[in-house]
Scaffold this active site. Sequence first.
Site, PDB file in Angstrom:
ATOM      1  N   TYR A 197      10.093  41.002  32.671  1.00 44.13           N
ATOM      2  CA  TYR A 197       9.653  40.358  33.912  1.00 44.13           C
ATOM      3  C   TYR A 197       9.258  41.371  34.972  1.00 44.13           C
ATOM      4  CZ  TYR A 197      11.487  35.765  32.547  1.00 44.13           C
ATOM      5  OH  TYR A 197      11.715  34.569  31.926  1.00 44.13           O
TER       6      TYR A 197
ATOM      7  N   ARG B 198      45.230  37.216  53.648  1.00 42.46           N
ATOM      8  CA  ARG B 198      44.502  36.226  52.869  1.00 42.46           C
ATOM      9  C   ARG B 198      45.325  34.941  52.974  1.00 42.46           C
ATOM     10  NH1 ARG B 198      43.315  37.871  46.649  1.00 42.46           N
ATOM     11  NH2 ARG B 198      45.546  37.488  46.508  1.00 42.46           N
TER      12      ARG B 198
ATOM     13  N   MET C 233      17.738  36.232  31.668  1.00 42.07           N
ATOM     14  CA  MET C 233      18.891  35.337  31.665  1.00 42.07           C
ATOM     15  C   MET C 233      19.654  35.419  30.337  1.00 42.07           C
ATOM     16  SD  MET C 233      19.042  31.225  32.179  1.00 42.07           S
ATOM     17  CE  MET C 233      18.274  31.195  33.787  1.00 42.07           C
TER      18      MET C 233
ATOM     19  N   LYS D 235      45.224  34.079  35.201  1.00 41.08           N
ATOM     20  CA  LYS D 235      44.222  33.327  35.970  1.00 41.08           C
ATOM     21  C   LYS D 235      42.828  33.679  35.474  1.00 41.08           C
ATOM     22  CE  LYS D 235      44.426  37.039  39.304  1.00 41.08           C
ATOM     23  NZ  LYS D 235      45.016  37.554  40.514  1.00 41.08           N
TER      24      LYS D 235
HETATM   25  C1  LIG Z   1      45.661  38.723  40.329  1.00 40.32           C
HETATM   26  C2  LIG Z   1      46.923  38.916  40.978  1.00 40.32           C
HETATM   27  C3  LIG Z   1      47.849  39.850  40.474  1.00 40.32           C
HETATM   28  C4  LIG Z   1      47.551  40.774  39.340  1.00 40.32           C
HETATM   29  O1  LIG Z   1      46.831  41.881  39.797  1.00 40.32           O
HETATM   30  P1  LIG Z   1      46.373  43.059  38.830  1.00 40.32           P
HETATM   31  O2  LIG Z   1      45.768  44.047  39.729  1.00 40.32           O
HETATM   32  O3  LIG Z   1      45.383  42.467  37.904  1.00 40.32           O
HETATM   33  O4  LIG Z   1      47.577  43.522  38.143  1.00 40.32           O
HETATM   34  C5  LIG Z   1      49.085  39.894  41.077  1.00 40.32           C
HETATM   35  N1  LIG Z   1      49.385  39.095  42.120  1.00 40.32           N
HETATM   36  C6  LIG Z   1      48.517  38.237  42.655  1.00 40.32           C
HETATM   37  C7  LIG Z   1      48.920  37.412  43.809  1.00 40.32           C
HETATM   38  C8  LIG Z   1      47.246  38.119  42.115  1.00 40.32           C
HETATM   39  O5  LIG Z   1      46.385  37.256  42.639  1.00 40.32           O
END
Ligand SMILES: *Cc1c(COP(=O)(O)O)cnc(C)c1O
Length: 822
Positions: free
Chosen positions: A717, A589, A766, A489
């Site tokens: 700045y 969550r 930036m 991701k």
């Molecule tokens: C991002 C994520 C992981 C991976 O977590 P790491 O700490 O990077 O290994 C596993 N499960 C879910 C649901 C995640 O969102």
Amino acid sequence: MIEHTLAAIDTTAHYLLTDSRQLSFPEQSIFFCIKGERHDGHQFIGELYHKGVRQFVIEATSLDQRLQDLTEELADAHFWAVNSSIRALQLTVAQHRRQFNIDVVGIVGSNGKTIVKEWLSQLMAPSEHVIASPKSYNSQIGVPLSVWNLKESHSLAIFEAGISRAHEMEFLQPVISPTIGIFTNIGPAHDDGFKSRKQKITEKLRLFTKVRKLIYRKDYTPIMEEIDLILKPVNPFLKTISWGNALTGADVQVVFSPQKDKTFIALTGLYGVLRFETAFRDEASLENLTHSLIFMLDWGLPPSEIQQRIQFLRPVSMRLELKEGINRCYIIDDAYNNDMQGIAMALGFLDQQEQHTQRTVILSDILHSGQLPIDLYQNMASILKEKNIDRLIGIGPEMMQQKHFFDLPHLEFYSDTDQFLKNYPFASLTDNLILIKGARPFSFEKIVHRLQRKAHDTVLEINLDALTYNLNYYKNKVGKGTKIMAMVKAFAYGSGSTEVANLLQYHRVDYLGVAYADEGVALRQSGVTLPIMVLNPSTATFDLLWQYNLEPEIYSESMMLEWIQYSVLRNEPTQMPLVHLKLDTGMHRLGFVTDDLAALEEILIAHPFVRVASVFSHLVGADEGVHNTFSTLQCERFKEASEKIESILGYKVIKHILNSAGIIRFPDYRFDMVRLGIGLYGVEATGQMQNQLQSVGRLKTVVSQIKHLQAGETVGYGRKGQLERDASIATIAIGYADGYNRRLGNGVGQVVINGQRCPTIGNICMDMTMVDITGVDVEEGDEVLVFGQEMSIIELANRIDTIPYEILTGIGTRVKRVFYKE
Ligand SMILES: *Cc1c(COP(=O)(O)O)cnc(C)c1O
């Protein structure tokens, strides 16, 4: 049980498997054992059987005593013995193809097949349900695998077919069984597999013996001749639609008029008088686009609609890359391929770069062209002359031998790459646009390396070997029985999702995880075929999920109901992607909490067509030892709930809860799979095993300017950088827009230049940052390490009280990713 057959395989499997590495649904897969030059699929039968595969296609010639014994031992598996597994695969898919009565486009040609296919599938998508072969799946195996994905819901299919030898096309014809053909063009690729260019055309035309319509470019006279001579007699009702320049008498006469920043394409003839506008300017793209235009016009789309649609076309992965070189040169690196057609195209690319007056081409011998050297090099010489090339550096024995053909202002020849590198006066090569093109054995990457400007811009280098190393570390940790889902991701944690995903696919991870549907689509479009779980799919993306076979995380009752409703709407609920049920065991969550489970179970019982691939949950504090008790509690809650769900479903699902840190800390709760994220990218989140991993990313930039300032001056700045003593200051080419967090300003952050640490001074801007280099030996243009070996990403994160995840995923998109293997 062994069944000998010469016909299509009568299988119940949903997935055809030809590469054991791509297994994801053992029970639903049939494995075709294919014997190649270097490996033999029959060797994987045992392994696949143990993973759950029960259907195998084997070749009768491989059926020795050992294999015979094995088939008897694996008594509950079904074996089909055939003469050729590849033919059996093709027959099986040809039978599948016969069930569909839609328009299927078959594309052949030496170049442009993949691009025309990609473009057409993009262009037709607004009004049709299009299926197209992934990437360039156009081989004897790739074609059937593509066509197997054809489903009831598709209204238009587009497949490409490539052949490298005579007699191959006759096997692909029934598999694709196209109703419409496109013949893109003809060039020298694979000439040596055929007796003549004519024969090659004739072979390609075999795909079209039953099409209704054929689109081709009449400027290629030999294609036209073979269509008239060979194809029309066997396909008397064929309607051809030809296009070409005005002299050819084509059905549609086409004129390209390049402007400064666009091209007008004027068409006259069959569809009246029309004009389209495109941003593309090179000949190859214009040809590919015109094939697509003709197709759409023939399909009946209104010209205004077509103009709308072509506006959004993008080049399909440019193989040629423009890089900054030494001495104000630019280089075009196409170091891997040098057929004539490719050279002509690269020269076209060179034409678009007008800022350099001097043009140099570095070229190796041309291998496997199937042409006589005399013809070949004469032809090449005339192309180079026509394109106004100033200098040719020819490398290789053939080049040396044929050098008398070339007539350019500057000519140099070397017998091999090393000779050239050793003897060439590189300092004299200034302000040139250099095209580098060589056949693989000539290792032209060495030349690219020599000519490329060493430190330029801000680059995130990704060490693919280190990534593989880290993957193997975790693989060994969890052992053979546990699957691995690699989390890619957020652009693979900032590292570049498609490249990383393809590498992971190659190394046989079992699953990929992305956050959003779009990320999954990008992976599919880059050729990823692994199963992909989408963590946060909104209902608005169900179409994409379905179209690209992406598997959603379902985390609530309402979402489950919407998924079911959508499945029913699609009219093929059992063809829907698998789903993953997310349980909330403490993160709070997304996910079903304990109180939701009864309702969920009821829904699952009532809708057995919903196919559940896995049940999972996520730990909230696996990285920190203080939370061990809570983590264990989460695991136990998960164990109970997931087993309950499994028993209600009545089939095995994959259960998983551990992330990278969890893998290290909770070996007892690995269940069937683990989800590996940050560990892959070289950060061991518990901190216990950091020295077992290799660092993957290296973010670097350059010194743009150096200033020597007096005490009392300020830097940047808001006058925040106060100098208490005389100081040397370097401005470096990275700012918060690149992901160098603004909180790293005013001495909080440090970079490494020539092995020395230099603190930031003043506010981060930036696009730029100033660092104090007083007393350090630094020159303008020097490389600056932002993180990597000598400044770990963990330290960088600690300095601003965040985590490596945020640093990695915050690296701006304008920062170039460079992937390398050592
Ligand atoms: C991002 C994520 C992981 C991976 O977590 P790491 O700490 O990077 O290994 C596993 N499960 C879910 C649901 C995640 O969102």
